[in-house]
Write an enzyme that holds these catalytic residues in place. Structure first.
Site, PDB file in Angstrom:
ATOM      1  N   SER A   1       8.582   4.166  -0.478  1.00  0.00           N
ATOM      2  CA  SER A   1       7.405   3.478  -0.998  1.00  0.00           C
ATOM      3  C   SER A   1       7.263   3.707  -2.495  1.00  0.00           C
ATOM      4  O   SER A   1       6.957   2.781  -3.259  1.00  0.00           O
ATOM      5  CB  SER A   1       6.149   3.969  -0.272  1.00  0.00           C
ATOM      6  OG  SER A   1       5.019   3.251  -0.705  1.00  0.00           O
TER       7      SER A   1
ATOM      8  N   THR B   1       0.870  -1.174   0.000  1.00  0.00           N
ATOM      9  CA  THR B   1       0.000   0.000   0.000  1.00  0.00           C
ATOM     10  C   THR B   1       0.904   1.220   0.000  1.00  0.00           C
ATOM     11  O   THR B   1       1.858   1.309   0.783  1.00  0.00           O
ATOM     12  CB  THR B   1      -1.025  -0.016   1.163  1.00  0.00           C
ATOM     13  OG1 THR B   1      -1.836   1.158   1.059  1.00  0.00           O
ATOM     14  CG2 THR B   1      -0.375  -0.099   2.529  1.00  0.00           C
ATOM     15  N   GLU B   2       0.639   2.156  -0.929  1.00  0.00           N
ATOM     16  CA  GLU B   2       1.626   3.189  -1.231  1.00  0.00           C
ATOM     17  C   GLU B   2       1.825   4.180  -0.097  1.00  0.00           C
ATOM     18  O   GLU B   2       2.794   4.941  -0.108  1.00  0.00           O
ATOM     19  CB  GLU B   2       1.285   3.912  -2.539  1.00  0.00           C
ATOM     20  CG  GLU B   2      -0.020   4.679  -2.549  1.00  0.00           C
ATOM     21  CD  GLU B   2      -1.154   3.871  -3.140  1.00  0.00           C
ATOM     22  OE1 GLU B   2      -1.130   2.621  -2.994  1.00  0.00           O
ATOM     23  OE2 GLU B   2      -2.067   4.481  -3.736  1.00  0.00           O
ATOM     24  N   ASN B   3       0.922   4.162   0.894  1.00  0.00           N
ATOM     25  CA  ASN B   3       1.161   5.035   2.037  1.00  0.00           C
ATOM     26  C   ASN B   3       2.235   4.477   2.977  1.00  0.00           C
ATOM     27  O   ASN B   3       2.533   5.109   3.988  1.00  0.00           O
ATOM     28  CB  ASN B   3      -0.137   5.342   2.787  1.00  0.00           C
ATOM     29  CG  ASN B   3      -0.923   4.115   3.153  1.00  0.00           C
ATOM     30  OD1 ASN B   3      -1.112   3.226   2.330  1.00  0.00           O
ATOM     31  ND2 ASN B   3      -1.383   4.043   4.385  1.00  0.00           N
TER      32      ASN B   3
END
Lengths: 209, 224, 209, 224
Positions: free
Chosen positions: A91, A49-51
């Site tokens: 990320s 998840t890019e966060n």
């Protein structure tokens, strides 16, 4: 040919089935999050998840909810064994550097050349928001789009040229939709499977015949 | 120079009218609510804010926006279900928005902290967000030139600091904190507690004290 | 004016005295490492070593020696409380990003404009090696050079234009040498202190009179 | 794709004649001696090596150089007291050297892993090492354009891996490992031991498994 178009869950299940074991996968917000319901623990698929997390587990429920453990859709999630946390530059290094094997995104439109439009419906009154969509679309090794093939007015979302603002050019490898699975490559599009429609009718409706 | 251990109000005194202030956080996770409250109370105005989102509900960044203290915001994803304060300011032309893809935003901040003046990224090429920007083909891939983003003050939500100013974060609240701390001329980290120097594992420190100017211990309630 | 030129240790002590409490400092290999002998724990000075550590302690002795804990000169060192480890890109982000308050390097030559030559003596038969010198010279907030002021043949190392290959242009803020402390700024050079030589004779010998 | 847990010889089979191979290490600290021995034994030749130094004594990279398996080396600091094997090859014109400032070398490797095609850095401007390179003034500072460095295989010395392939390092042996692992098409990490997945703290993992293709458990003796 199935006799009916697929439900959203059925599309999600097909996507999940086509993700090879051991893949690193990013699921976009909205429709693609359904795919996680069909990923089994023994598939060794690891969700990014890019966060800032790898090894994301299912949505958190009840006591599991931790407001500092959320996904890109800002929904509380859980942590699987082997998870790791990292900052935003790291990320997106994973994303931009081609380390995500498969990314699944929703779309407003996809062009026959694989251009993707999914961040801005094109209405000038909309507040533009892009998030990580452009990075994911241009960075993931493979890009799957998950969408209904036709909009509410019956117009095909797979079109010659996108009219909505682009997210990235020539980035979509495959479309998973309610009515067809369609591969996009340099050679053009190839209808892999149809659901509740014949291939001829499908090509007619997307303006390919 | 060595980190100070001061109050939120003291730390915020580094922000002046017209400052560029980076706020950590992805939605509410990692948003430095305690420091933003001090920023609201300070009354400074005409700020440029760098943040991933444009505020949620009526607290934190949303409160700051509602106070009319912000002239411009750089962010990747302003529109959310609960971004009503931003939405109204934007629609009425009362705030300027620079929309930046999330990874480019992160890299522009990281570049500033790392002394990299600019970089080429494939993200955004051929889209509205690359209009007017230089494009260069590198190894057959078109890439757009993006510049580092200067930051006067970073307000960051950490988890634990030691008495030297080394910081660790908690879960996905880490997000923009480490890179914003590295980019700013003056970096403030709010933490739930400060432990003796040596209590944090040297292999696990995420933001070394060299990137930290001030630590504000505020007993924030983290996550669950 | 002291009656004798300074020893290397005396120069190192002067440098150490001029480093403000709480500074983050990188000491180059060779002569500058002597400075660490005069940094007291209560000064709160934190040493950075570009191979990936903050909070470096004194040289390791006997049982303390750990071949995975070395400084930029590849000498085993120790770890102080509050130390941290990081990879090379992060380490040079600290340097290039201006986070190191003071860097102390040795030099072959320094120009009157503050250009530094310290990585290559200029002999074409030498094997060129630069390490982190160029990054440090251009990235540190303040650059101190520590050297003897004259070479073995008596020629001044502070010269109008460097003849040896440059490390970085206009980067040196101050020279600590056996015979003088010299400040370099946009306005020119200023002799702050002399040792075993008069200022007039010094300026003569460096060709400034 | 998921990391494999294989022998050094199997992992090394990804290296072929003419490959570009990145080797972690600063001097001997963090040099993947076990993997380099397998590379020596494999007999592949005409390699381009990326490493901070050019070998120490007669082991590791020095042995590889002595075997005449290397055509070119990119490094920042080849000349050392015990770099006699490199020194002789260089002086006799039997190896090509591309000298790169250490921070630029690190950033070029990091850029490759992060999908950044090129970047501007002030390091090296006005020196021999910037000759022929583009220079651009950004915010009043001259900066030189440097490109990402492609890496076929990275051979990295880690400390502990879990069964998923997450890796942690040990003290200053971390150096180039994490960025080389991120940059290579195929990354191999030698570790002293492999622990069950979940045994490493998710907040402290330095190289997430996404950057790791193969883990070689070799009981290396670390440091003291």
């Amino acid at each position: 040919m199935a006799s009916e178009p697929l439900t959203k869950s059925e599309i999600a299940k097909l996507v999940a089935n086509d993700i090879p074991s051991g893949s690193y996968v990013n699921l976009g917000i909205g429709l693609p999050t359904l795919v996680s319901n069909f990923i089994t623990p023994d598939s060794d698929i690891i969700l990014h998840t890019e966060n800032g997390m790898l090894g994301m587990g299912p949505e958190a429920l009840g006591d599991e909810i931790d407001l500092e453990l959320i996904n890109a859709g800002k929904i509380p999630v859980t942590e699987l064994l082997g998870a790791s946390y990292f900052h935003q530059a790291d990320s997106f290094a994973m994303i931009r550097g081609g380390h995500i094997d498969i990314c699944v995104l929703g779309a407003f439109q996809v062009s026959l050349a694989g251009d993707l439009a999914n961040w801005h419906a094109g209405d000038p009154n909309d507040i533009p928001s892009v998030g990580g969509a452009m990075d994911l679309a241009s960075g993931a090794a493979k890009m799957f789009v998950m969408m209904t093939l036709f909009d509410k007015s019956g117009k095909s979302k797979l079109i010659k040229e996108c009219t909505a603002p682009l997210t990235a050019v020539k980035c979509v490898n495959r479309i998973y939709s309610d009515m067809a699975i369609i591969e996009i490559s340099a050679g053009g599009i190839e209808v892999l499977e149809v659901f509740g429609i014949s291939e001829g009718e499908l090509l007619d409706r997307i303006g390919m015949n | 120079m060595a980190a100070s251990f001061i109050s939120a109000a003291e730390a915020i005194s580094q922000v002046t009218d017209g400052s560029t202030v980076a706020l950590s956080g992805f939605g509410l996770a990692g948003q430095p609510l305690h420091l933003i409250d001090a920023l609201c109370d300070s009354g400074v105005s005409n700020l440029t804010i760098i943040a991933n989102n444009a505020g949620n509900g009526e607290t934190g960044l949303a409160r700051l926006l509602g106070n009319k203290q912000v002239a411009k915001i750089l962010c990747s994803f302003p529109r959310q279900q609960d971004s009503q304060i931003f939405d109204e300011l934007y629609r009425s032309g009362k705030i300027e928005l620079e929309l930046v893809p999330q990874g480019t935003l992160a890299e522009r901040i990281r570049a500033q902290g790392a002394g990299i003046g600019a970089f080429y990224t494939p993200t955004g090429v051929g889209t509205q967000l690359a209009i007017g920007k230089e494009v260069r083909t590198i190894n057959g891939v078109d890439q757009v030139l993006e510049f580092a983003t200067e930051v006067d003050v970073a307000l960051v939500h950490g988890h634990i600091a030691d008495q030297q100013g080394n910081v660790v974060y908690r879960k996905t609240a880490r997000n923009f904190g480490p890179i914003m701390a590295s980019a700013a001329r003056y970096s403030v980290i709010e933490v739930s507690r400060v432990v003796p120097t040596g209590d944090l594992d040297p292999e696990s420190i995420v933001t070394p004290s060299i990137f930290v100017n001030a630590v504000v211990e505020c007993g924030v309630n983290h996550g669950k």
